[in-house]
Design a protein around this motif. Sequence first.
Motif, PDB file in Angstrom:
ATOM      1  N   PRO A 120       0.796  -1.230   0.000  1.00  0.00           N
ATOM      2  CA  PRO A 120       0.000   0.000   0.000  1.00  0.00           C
ATOM      3  C   PRO A 120       0.824   1.274   0.000  1.00  0.00           C
ATOM      4  CG  PRO A 120       0.106  -0.886   2.219  1.00  0.00           C
ATOM      5  CD  PRO A 120       0.840  -1.856   1.337  1.00  0.00           C
ATOM      6  N   GLY A 121       2.150   1.181  -0.077  1.00  0.00           N
ATOM      7  CA  GLY A 121       3.021   2.353  -0.059  1.00  0.00           C
ATOM      8  C   GLY A 121       3.503   2.660   1.350  1.00  0.00           C
ATOM      9  N   HIS A 122       4.813   2.774   1.521  1.00  0.00           N
ATOM     10  CA  HIS A 122       5.397   3.005   2.845  1.00  0.00           C
ATOM     11  C   HIS A 122       6.222   4.286   2.808  1.00  0.00           C
ATOM     12  CE1 HIS A 122       4.399  -1.077   4.359  1.00  0.00           C
ATOM     13  NE2 HIS A 122       4.491  -1.381   3.075  1.00  0.00           N
ATOM     14  N   GLU A 123       5.961   5.177   3.748  1.00  0.00           N
ATOM     15  CA  GLU A 123       6.650   6.469   3.753  1.00  0.00           C
ATOM     16  C   GLU A 123       8.146   6.319   3.996  1.00  0.00           C
ATOM     17  OE1 GLU A 123       6.045  10.828   5.830  1.00  0.00           O
ATOM     18  OE2 GLU A 123       4.466   9.778   4.773  1.00  0.00           O
ATOM     19  N   HIS A 124       8.542   5.341   4.810  1.00  0.00           N
ATOM     20  CA  HIS A 124       9.965   5.201   5.111  1.00  0.00           C
ATOM     21  C   HIS A 124      10.765   4.736   3.896  1.00  0.00           C
ATOM     22  CE1 HIS A 124       8.478   1.076   5.942  1.00  0.00           C
ATOM     23  NE2 HIS A 124       9.672   0.694   5.552  1.00  0.00           N
ATOM     24  N   MET A 125      10.078   4.331   2.825  1.00  0.00           N
ATOM     25  CA  MET A 125      10.763   3.921   1.595  1.00  0.00           C
ATOM     26  C   MET A 125      10.801   5.030   0.553  1.00  0.00           C
ATOM     27  SD  MET A 125       9.295   0.061   1.048  1.00  0.00           S
ATOM     28  CE  MET A 125       9.597  -1.244   2.233  1.00  0.00           C
ATOM     29  N   LEU A 126      10.169   6.151   0.829  1.00  0.00           N
ATOM     30  CA  LEU A 126      10.035   7.215  -0.165  1.00  0.00           C
ATOM     31  C   LEU A 126      11.286   8.090  -0.181  1.00  0.00           C
ATOM     32  CD1 LEU A 126       7.943   8.171  -2.194  1.00  0.00           C
ATOM     33  CD2 LEU A 126       6.927   9.591  -0.408  1.00  0.00           C
ATOM     34  N   ASN A 127      11.743   8.445  -1.385  1.00  0.00           N
ATOM     35  CA  ASN A 127      12.943   9.262  -1.565  1.00  0.00           C
ATOM     36  C   ASN A 127      12.661  10.415  -2.542  1.00  0.00           C
ATOM     37  OD1 ASN A 127      15.665  10.150  -1.652  1.00  0.00           O
ATOM     38  ND2 ASN A 127      16.043   8.867  -3.444  1.00  0.00           N
ATOM     39  N   PRO A 128      12.811  11.671  -2.077  1.00  0.00           N
ATOM     40  CA  PRO A 128      13.215  12.102  -0.737  1.00  0.00           C
ATOM     41  C   PRO A 128      12.075  11.929   0.264  1.00  0.00           C
ATOM     42  CG  PRO A 128      12.674  14.005  -2.059  1.00  0.00           C
ATOM     43  CD  PRO A 128      12.593  12.823  -2.988  1.00  0.00           C
ATOM     44  N   ALA A 129      12.424  11.873   1.540  1.00  0.00           N
ATOM     45  CA  ALA A 129      11.406  11.724   2.575  1.00  0.00           C
ATOM     46  C   ALA A 129      10.485  12.940   2.578  1.00  0.00           C
ATOM     47  CB  ALA A 129      12.069  11.574   3.942  1.00  0.00           C
ATOM     48  N   PRO A 130       9.174  12.736   2.651  1.00  0.00           N
ATOM     49  CA  PRO A 130       8.250  13.874   2.711  1.00  0.00           C
ATOM     50  C   PRO A 130       8.501  14.725   3.953  1.00  0.00           C
ATOM     51  CG  PRO A 130       7.079  11.831   2.238  1.00  0.00           C
ATOM     52  CD  PRO A 130       8.465  11.445   2.635  1.00  0.00           C
ATOM     53  N   LYS A 131       8.202  16.002   3.840  1.00  0.00           N
ATOM     54  CA  LYS A 131       8.322  16.914   4.978  1.00  0.00           C
ATOM     55  C   LYS A 131       6.953  17.050   5.645  1.00  0.00           C
ATOM     56  CE  LYS A 131      12.177  19.597   3.135  1.00  0.00           C
ATOM     57  NZ  LYS A 131      12.665  20.957   2.787  1.00  0.00           N
ATOM     58  N   ILE A 167      -4.576   6.993  15.303  1.00  0.00           N
ATOM     59  CA  ILE A 167      -4.473   6.849  13.848  1.00  0.00           C
ATOM     60  C   ILE A 167      -4.922   5.445  13.454  1.00  0.00           C
ATOM     61  CG2 ILE A 167      -2.631   8.553  13.605  1.00  0.00           C
ATOM     62  CD1 ILE A 167      -0.664   6.159  13.286  1.00  0.00           C
ATOM     63  N   VAL A 168      -5.617   5.378  12.325  1.00  0.00           N
ATOM     64  CA  VAL A 168      -6.013   4.109  11.718  1.00  0.00           C
ATOM     65  C   VAL A 168      -5.159   3.923  10.472  1.00  0.00           C
ATOM     66  CG1 VAL A 168      -7.863   2.977  10.415  1.00  0.00           C
ATOM     67  CG2 VAL A 168      -8.361   4.042  12.622  1.00  0.00           C
ATOM     68  N   TYR A 169      -4.660   2.695  10.273  1.00  0.00           N
ATOM     69  CA  TYR A 169      -3.836   2.414   9.104  1.00  0.00           C
ATOM     70  C   TYR A 169      -4.080   0.969   8.679  1.00  0.00           C
ATOM     71  CZ  TYR A 169      -0.706  -0.165  12.249  1.00  0.00           C
ATOM     72  OH  TYR A 169      -0.189  -1.070  13.139  1.00  0.00           O
ATOM     73  N   LEU A 170      -3.636   0.618   7.461  1.00  0.00           N
ATOM     74  CA  LEU A 170      -3.885  -0.729   6.946  1.00  0.00           C
ATOM     75  C   LEU A 170      -2.925  -1.731   7.591  1.00  0.00           C
ATOM     76  CD1 LEU A 170      -5.680  -2.349   5.032  1.00  0.00           C
ATOM     77  CD2 LEU A 170      -4.051  -1.868   3.201  1.00  0.00           C
ATOM     78  N   ASN A 171      -1.676  -1.784   7.111  1.00  0.00           N
ATOM     79  CA  ASN A 171      -0.695  -2.666   7.762  1.00  0.00           C
ATOM     80  C   ASN A 171       0.726  -2.125   7.649  1.00  0.00           C
ATOM     81  OD1 ASN A 171       0.019  -3.210   5.123  1.00  0.00           O
ATOM     82  ND2 ASN A 171       0.140  -5.426   5.401  1.00  0.00           N
ATOM     83  N   GLU A 172       0.853  -0.806   7.482  1.00  0.00           N
ATOM     84  CA  GLU A 172       2.170  -0.165   7.395  1.00  0.00           C
ATOM     85  C   GLU A 172       2.676   0.083   8.815  1.00  0.00           C
ATOM     86  OE1 GLU A 172      -0.712   0.938   6.296  1.00  0.00           O
ATOM     87  OE2 GLU A 172      -0.586   1.867   4.320  1.00  0.00           O
TER      88      GLU A 172
END
Length: 346
Positions: free
Chosen positions: A78-89, A132-137
């Motif tokens: 579902p997309g993981h923020e810790h894998m995103l480059n550059p990291a979002p601010k 917070i509610v989240y799927l499985n991240e």
Amino acid sequence: MASKSTRDKRASSTKDDASTHGKETDTGATVRRQKAIQSRVDARDEEKPKKTSEKSPVQAGEGAQPENPLPEQHLSKPGHEHMLNPAPKFLAPHYLGSGKLQGKVALITGGDSGIGRAVAVLFAREGADVAIVYLNEHQDAQDTRMYIDREGRRSLAISGDVRDAAFCNEAVAQTIAAFGQLDILVNNAAFQEHCDSLEDLTDMHLQETLQTNIAGYFHMARAALPHLKNGSCIINSGSETGLFGHKGLLDYSATKGAIHAFTLSLASQLLPRGVRVNAVAPGPVWTPLNPADKSAEDVAKFGADSDMGRPAQPEEISPAYVFLASPVTASYVNGVVLPVMGGPGG
């Protein structure tokens, strides 16, 4: 002896651990289904010709913002923020809290990353405890809890699928059990996967979008309503695609238009109860949602065709949610779809 604050945090952490127990099977099926949809679309993308786009990005805020070309990347659903480059601010270091949400409790779906995480941080900075509610991240969710805790507020993370009405009831119940009240609901969870031809839009793909993006909003609002009192509010995440449409996001755009209509309708229905309902309609934002949809080549150009020539950072969107959540700033704002798109165009 541990302080009451420490005991509360430990209790919320225990509830968090319990809330994810037994949910892995359900959420795992959802992730596998979403990845199957993604794989089918990815295969079609390989056959498409590549496009180019040129526009100078506008930097109108504090600090440097994303500039195209962004690094080419394609995240697995579902997309993981810790894998995103550059990291979002998302920390909004120049934003100073002033107690606008002091003593309130917020529940944010899709709160593990992106706009949801940025909103969670600012709500906490304004004095709210945040679930917070989240799927499985799970890693992203625990990171978000850490940032909420750093703001000096209590946090709770609940794993599950908003397509499931029973889960939505459970998520609200866990929030009430942990914090004793609920004042703000932010419906923000979303599924997005592009499809360039209506004939290629499968029933599975369509239902995943409809059930997550609009049915999930109904489920959460219905579950929260018995606990919302005079002065409470609901904020829905809409989109510029719900205002202008998007030829490659027929189903996603349709759900965002439905969210806008749901917002206006529910605002009228709940007004006699003193519960305000509004929406934010962002333009392109640098979150895991689009890199988990678009091809790597398209991600490099993400947001380049917006009026500002770039995507927003989550921290550029989150103050709009604080504005709508706080009775101090928005007690007379109801039934509004607030565009935060970097310009008037779609």
